[in-house]
Design an enzyme around this catalytic site. Structure first.
Site, mmCIF file in Angstrom:
data_model
loop_
_atom_site.group_PDB
_atom_site.id
_atom_site.type_symbol
_atom_site.label_atom_id
_atom_site.label_comp_id
_atom_site.label_asym_id
_atom_site.label_seq_id
_atom_site.Cartn_x
_atom_site.Cartn_y
_atom_site.Cartn_z
ATOM 1 C CD GLU C 21 -48.002 -103.386 26.556
ATOM 2 O OE1 GLU C 21 -47.484 -104.443 26.126
ATOM 3 O OE2 GLU C 21 -49.146 -103.309 27.035
ATOM 4 C CB VAL C 102 -47.094 -102.051 32.513
ATOM 5 C CG1 VAL C 102 -47.008 -100.721 33.251
ATOM 6 C CG2 VAL C 102 -48.245 -102.027 31.509
ATOM 7 C CE LYS C 155 -54.406 -106.655 30.224
ATOM 8 N NZ LYS C 155 -53.243 -105.871 30.767
#
Ligand SMILES: [Mn+2]
Ligand SMILES: [Mn+2]
Ligand SMILES: [Mn+2]
Lengths: 300, 300, 300
Positions: C21, C102, C155
């Site tokens: 990405e 993503v 995250k």
């Protein structure tokens, strides 16, 4: 995926087939009653003129249609996993065995060409969803799979109104079978309304034909079939024991994945086994109706 | 599904077509104004050089393109149902009639090959979603259907920021038409930002072509087109009456499915009918823009 | 969509390819380190015997496989947008450039025929979801796209348990790579269990082959690969600074889209840059593992 010879022949000939899930055998009932029930449900399908296709994964191979040995393994093998759709590829690759949930069974049955599936109650949105995310993958699978699921509603330990809202939000068609109220799994009625009602297996099969004619999205049809009023769990007993169970779970700090087996077990014990009998009465009724719907569908 | 001759011929010839929903006719407006508006909206589509295709279900047959008799039935038949996608198969099988929501209209229009659809406001996430699940199936349909919906935002009785978040979560593309702020249905702006902006029908059609070139998922494009500032409902009046309506709903215990019609009616009465005029101004503007986008799309 | 010659040749020849990405380059790292890292990650893929395919949109053209000039533009062009799936068509039509998340990367890679994708951490459900809707489109994309994403979890500024629940609800398969615990992005473990575990790239490739054999729904496989324990952020430091950051965000009224960059920046500063190093160690490990999985997949 291996489809049993009997099921494959029935599908090829356009004869009626009914898929059955296997977690009720592996996780829902004590031994040896679980194997007896598995065989009884297959017999109920046959009496309705259809071929039973119990679904499971054995040694990494998804199976649609189990023989006596396969049923026996599901009923007795220790440590079997519960497999939803997302578990099927890992189980297949790692060569494991497991029983399939509504999610896993719906997917495999639909892939094999089986259109009708009988179960007890659907998974759904857990109580406490306002503070802890927990929504069964059953709903997403049914939102993406063209199969007809005959069930007695949603397990009453869940948040039934929230589950009905999610089925609406995610576009799953729901019809009551000879009822305007969504069934309450152990109870004849959950008290919630249902928008559509059919009176006969032929009407249900007609909706399936309309789904095919409309084409487009692949979504499920839920035929919500209440346990007969005279076989239901006593509603007062249900409400009292469920409330006790919810309090007990809170007091003992039972949360997450542990709460469903805790509450189901609490209901069995607190009702002196009556919840299990109501559950089985519901499953038997759903299985018989699924057989008749499959027959009406095959005749169409 | 029956596509009217005029619509079928336009589609076959690659001429522009605009789908119109029918719940605004059956449930959104009083008689006889509803039929006048239905005819007026079709005329607005024609003036933009496109063919109108009002969508509904009559006697179990999904229709894309209604003649005058069909519009008349939708405008006058008592007890018509509101049909979302999941209601289409039951309605078809049971031979019923009904008006189609954004969900039902989007699905049927896309299946017929109509790519542009004009409506007033989308359904979305209801206020109070933190304690009661209630999210319109419109969002899920748009997440799974390649159609361009021209609307003036989301009905302001809903939770607009939550609805915008759901559209993001579920991957529906949203562009503002000559605005950087998401419209407020009755109001020119909801105060919420929108990430993308187009200035012309040709730019909107360009995004549709890019969707086709990308392929893959079938998702909708929402073209959010504000009601002109001089035709909007007075913002102070809107905010005051809406706050009163929300309070009244709570005091009177209005909940669930009953709350939307209650609040819409409260707004009409509390604004002396001005909310209805702003609503109609928005729908007219959306219909004209949809016609121009359909024309730009057909010219591509 | 433009697929670079090198990537197209590798795909045609059945040689391994790994998608990368680009938001980590454009938004995740300071200049000029971001370009160095972009080049380093491509080199890690090559060392594993695979071809790197960094994904972005340049001048409206989705690109799978960037040359040095392309990487340089992503690393240095001011004001680049972050593009998820739903932004791709608008960006393409309006001729804009941007880095892909993503969501956007998964979609474009899968469309180009790239099956394996390496990233740092997934987006997910934001803390505070009980009062404010905010769930990354990453989850919906992965629920609808057959791609294997190697990541170090989610995250930790997000609600990790809620995100894992959503992945279950939406049917995304998750396996731990040599771990029974879901990784914690900066940390070796989030403390949450994961249902499936693989020990080798070959086992991961086996699951991908099982997905293909099962057919049907297109869903992703998440290979959750922990940052090595000796390269993780000190867990006590992580917990302390994150708690401080969450308090600071609340005190300063940082909300909505602003909260993610605020917290990530707070972590970098509050850990003296150690969070960035742990992040990079995780991404390097994921990239190397993705290369090995792509090789095992291509060899199958
Ligand atoms: Mn769960
Ligand atoms: Mn609703
Ligand atoms: Mn977000």
């Amino acid at each position: 995926m291996r489809v049993s010879d009997e099921v494959a022949e029935a599908l090829a000939a356009g004869r009626p087939v009914v898929a059955l899930e296997s977690t009720i055998i592996s996780h829902g009932l004590p031994q040896p009653r679980n194997l007896q029930v598995a065989l009884e449900l297959e017999e109920i399908v046959r009496e309705a003129g259809a071929v039973p296709a119990t679904v499971a994964v054995l040694d990494g191979v998804p199976r649609v249609g189990l023989d006596k040995d396969g049923l026996d393994r599901i009923a007795t093998e220790p440590g079997l996993r519960k497999l939803g759709y997302r578990d099927l590829a890992p189980a297949a690759a790692l060569g494991l065995s497991g029983a399939t949930t509504v999610s896993g069974t719906s997917f495999l049955a639909a892939r094999a060409g089986v259109r009708v599936f009988a179960t007890g109650g659907l998974g759904g949105v857990h109580r406490g969803w306002t503070s802890v995310q927990d929504e069964s993958a059953d709903i997403d699978t049914l939102s993406r799979t063209k199969i007809t699921v005959v069930c007695a509603g949603v397990k009453s330990i869940l948040d039934v109104p929230a589950t009905l809202q999610r089925l609406e939000t995610k576009q799953v068609s729901v019809v009551g079978y000879r009822t305007d109220e969504f069934p309450g799994f152990y109870l004849h009625s959950s008290g919630e309304p249902v928008d559509w009602r059919v009176e006969t297996p032929e009407e249900a099969a007609g909706i399936m034909r309309a789904q095919d004619a409309l084409g487009g999205l692949e979504t499920a049809l839920i035929v919500a079939n209440p346990v007969p009023a005279d076989l239901q769990l006593d509603p007062d007993l249900h409400d009292r024991v469920l409330a006790e169970g919810l309090r007990a779970a809170e007091e003992r700090g039972v949360t997450g994945q542990a709460i469903t087996p805790f509450l189901l077990e609490y209901l069995v014990e607190g009702t002196g086994g009556a919840s299990l009998e109501a559950n089985l009465a519901a499953v038997r009724g759903n299985t018989a109706l699924a057989g008749r719907i499959a027959a009406a569908w095959a005749a169409g």
